[in-house]
Design an enzyme around this catalytic site. Structure first.
Site, mmCIF file in Angstrom:
data_model
loop_
_atom_site.group_PDB
_atom_site.id
_atom_site.type_symbol
_atom_site.label_atom_id
_atom_site.label_comp_id
_atom_site.label_asym_id
_atom_site.label_seq_id
_atom_site.Cartn_x
_atom_site.Cartn_y
_atom_site.Cartn_z
ATOM 1 N N ARG A 159 0.943 -1.430 -0.161
ATOM 2 C CA ARG A 159 -0.089 0.101 -0.226
ATOM 3 C C ARG A 159 0.550 1.490 0.271
ATOM 4 O O ARG A 159 0.699 2.316 0.409
ATOM 5 C CB ARG A 159 -0.598 0.329 1.180
ATOM 6 C CG ARG A 159 -1.761 -1.175 1.399
ATOM 7 C CD ARG A 159 -3.009 -1.102 -0.228
ATOM 8 N NE ARG A 159 -4.024 -2.025 0.359
ATOM 9 C CZ ARG A 159 -3.652 -3.250 -0.219
ATOM 10 N NH1 ARG A 159 -2.313 -4.017 -0.952
ATOM 11 N NH2 ARG A 159 -4.185 -4.029 -0.233
ATOM 12 N N SER A 227 -11.073 -0.313 2.818
ATOM 13 C CA SER A 227 -10.192 -0.829 4.782
ATOM 14 C C SER A 227 -9.528 0.503 5.195
ATOM 15 O O SER A 227 -8.873 1.390 4.158
ATOM 16 C CB SER A 227 -8.883 -1.288 4.166
ATOM 17 O OG SER A 227 -9.006 -2.603 3.307
ATOM 18 N N GLU A 332 -4.853 3.719 6.161
ATOM 19 C CA GLU A 332 -5.258 3.306 4.957
ATOM 20 C C GLU A 332 -5.483 4.344 4.206
ATOM 21 O O GLU A 332 -4.892 4.968 3.316
ATOM 22 C CB GLU A 332 -5.928 2.201 4.568
ATOM 23 C CG GLU A 332 -5.351 1.773 3.076
ATOM 24 C CD GLU A 332 -5.696 0.124 2.669
ATOM 25 O OE1 GLU A 332 -5.379 -0.163 3.216
ATOM 26 O OE2 GLU A 332 -6.659 0.134 1.811
#
Ligand SMILES: Cc1cc2nc3c(=O)[nH]c(=O)nc-3n(C[C@H](O)[C@H](O)[C@H](O)COP(=O)(O)OP(=O)(O)OC[C@H]3O[C@@H](n4cnc5c(N)ncnc54)[C@H](O)[C@@H]3O)c2cc1C
Length: 344
Positions: A159, A227, A332
């Protein structure tokens, strides 16, 4: 003051000074240059708004990327695609499936734009997009200079990419170029995909969509940004400490070797959803924000949530997980305050 509510899948009520849509680099640069010297005016580039939460009114201009266009050619071994950053990710993946340009099947139904996919190196069901990206075309905001980042230049991680660090807020991504090998191994190791008999890209694509629809709330019905937190990656020692207390800690080795001598150097990913569940937040509601009952990694807007509801819930989760496990969760999602990105 234009509303940003429909520009972010979390759907909080927030406004900004102005929203400008652009369809090519020259229109972007002319808008950008007309506002960049106004120090009172912050600038935020937006794709599909599925990773951005406006927790407050934004004192600035939101520039929405609508650069479109998909071109393709192939060689004996690969398909090559050049895709406008403003294309919708899932529509693009579906087009590729229909054309038999395979490789994206595990990444179906991720919301957002193609242009945002390299930024946090989107991933799902065992595949991360960096394995399919050849290069990323960008424009430096301040100078208008065009630059091409190779896959290596992007410094992809979990990520993560250089566009979240050295190049954060410095470039506009205009196009993403993909390189898809014609011969590759299908990724079916993840959970329910492993049960597919005689897997094909089409079967994986359909199964991924089915699983995602059953587990994740549809942002069109229930505001969310996917998320909310990253899955933490911890040392073997931290993992062992938790495993001593909890028999069945789900975990994945993300780096290191399986040789006995190197086990202590391993990095272990522990699903944040499990940590949040153990901390007692699964299904918990605070004002108008809920920790999703079937996927606690997702926070949802029950309708009328405020930015401070979101921040309070997120901080409570971070503090509880830290107190229980000594692990610091990191968001995130991108959280925005009235001047730009904020951290928790
Ligand atoms: C229901 C749901 C499920 C999700 N599932 C997943 C998943 O499985 N895996 C995963 O990785 N993510 C997932 N996400 C997160 C999200 O879909 C991805 O992060 C996606 O890539 C965000 O795209 P976007 O265009 O909506 O980004 P935005 O929110 O519009 O932007 C994200 C960031 O990128 C910047 N940005 C966007 N476009 C450009 C550009 N052209 N140039 C420069 N900067 C730009 C923005 O300034 C911002 O900082 C999910 C989200 C939702 C709502």
């Amino acid at each position: 003051m234009p509303s940003l509510q429909s520009y972010s899948t979390f759907g909080l009520s927030a406004s900004c000074d102005s929203i400008e849509l652009f369809t090519d680099v020259s229109s972007f640069l002319s808008i950008y240059n007309s506002i960049k010297n106004r120090t009172d005016n912050a600038i935020y580039i937006l794709g599909g708004g599925s990773n951005s939460i406006f927790t407050n009114d934004f004192d600035g201009t939101v520039l929405v990327n609508e650069i479109k266009g998909i071109s393709h050619f192939d060689t004996e071994s690969h398909h090559f695609l050049r895709v406008g950053a403003g294309e919708n990710w899932h529509d693009f993946v579906t087009l590729c499936m229909n054309e038999k340009w395979y490789g994206f099947e595990n990444l179906a139904l991720i919301p957002g734009s193609v242009g945002a996919c390299p930024i946090q190196n989107i991933g799902a069901y065992g595949v991360e997009v960096n394995t399919l990206i050849e290069k990323v075309e960008c424009v430096f905001l301040k100078t208008g200079e065009q630059v091409v980042l190779s896959n290596e230049d992007c410094q992809f991680g979990y990520r993560d990419s250089v566009i979240k660090h050295e190049l954060a807020n410095k470039v506009l991504i205009t196009h993403v170029n993909f390189k898809l090998p014609k011969h590759y191994e299908l990724e079916t190791s993840y959970g329910e995909l492993a049960a597919l008999s005689e897997p094909t890209p089409e079967k994986i694509y359909s199964k991924v969509i089915e699983i995602r629809k059953s587990k994740l709330p549809d942002p069109a019905e229930l505001g969310n940004a996917g998320s909310f937190f990253k899955n933490p990656v911890v040392s073997q020692a931290v993992y062992q400490g938790i495993a001593q207390e909890y028999d069945s800690v789900p975990h994945f080795v993300v780096s290191g070797s399986t040789e006995l001598s190197s086990i202590e150097n391993e990095q272990i990913k522990i699903p944040a959803a499990w940590l949040i569940d153990q901390a007692g937040f699964k299904g918990k509601t605070l004002n108008k924000v809920r920790c999703h009952p079937t996927q606690p990694l997702v926070l949802t807007n029950l309708g009328g949530a405020t930015g401070s509801d979101v921040i309070t819930m997120a901080k409570d989760i971070i503090a509880s997980v830290h107190e229980k496990f000594g692990i610091q969760l990191e968001p995130e999602v991108r959280l925005l305050g009235n001047k730009g990105l904020i951290s928790l």
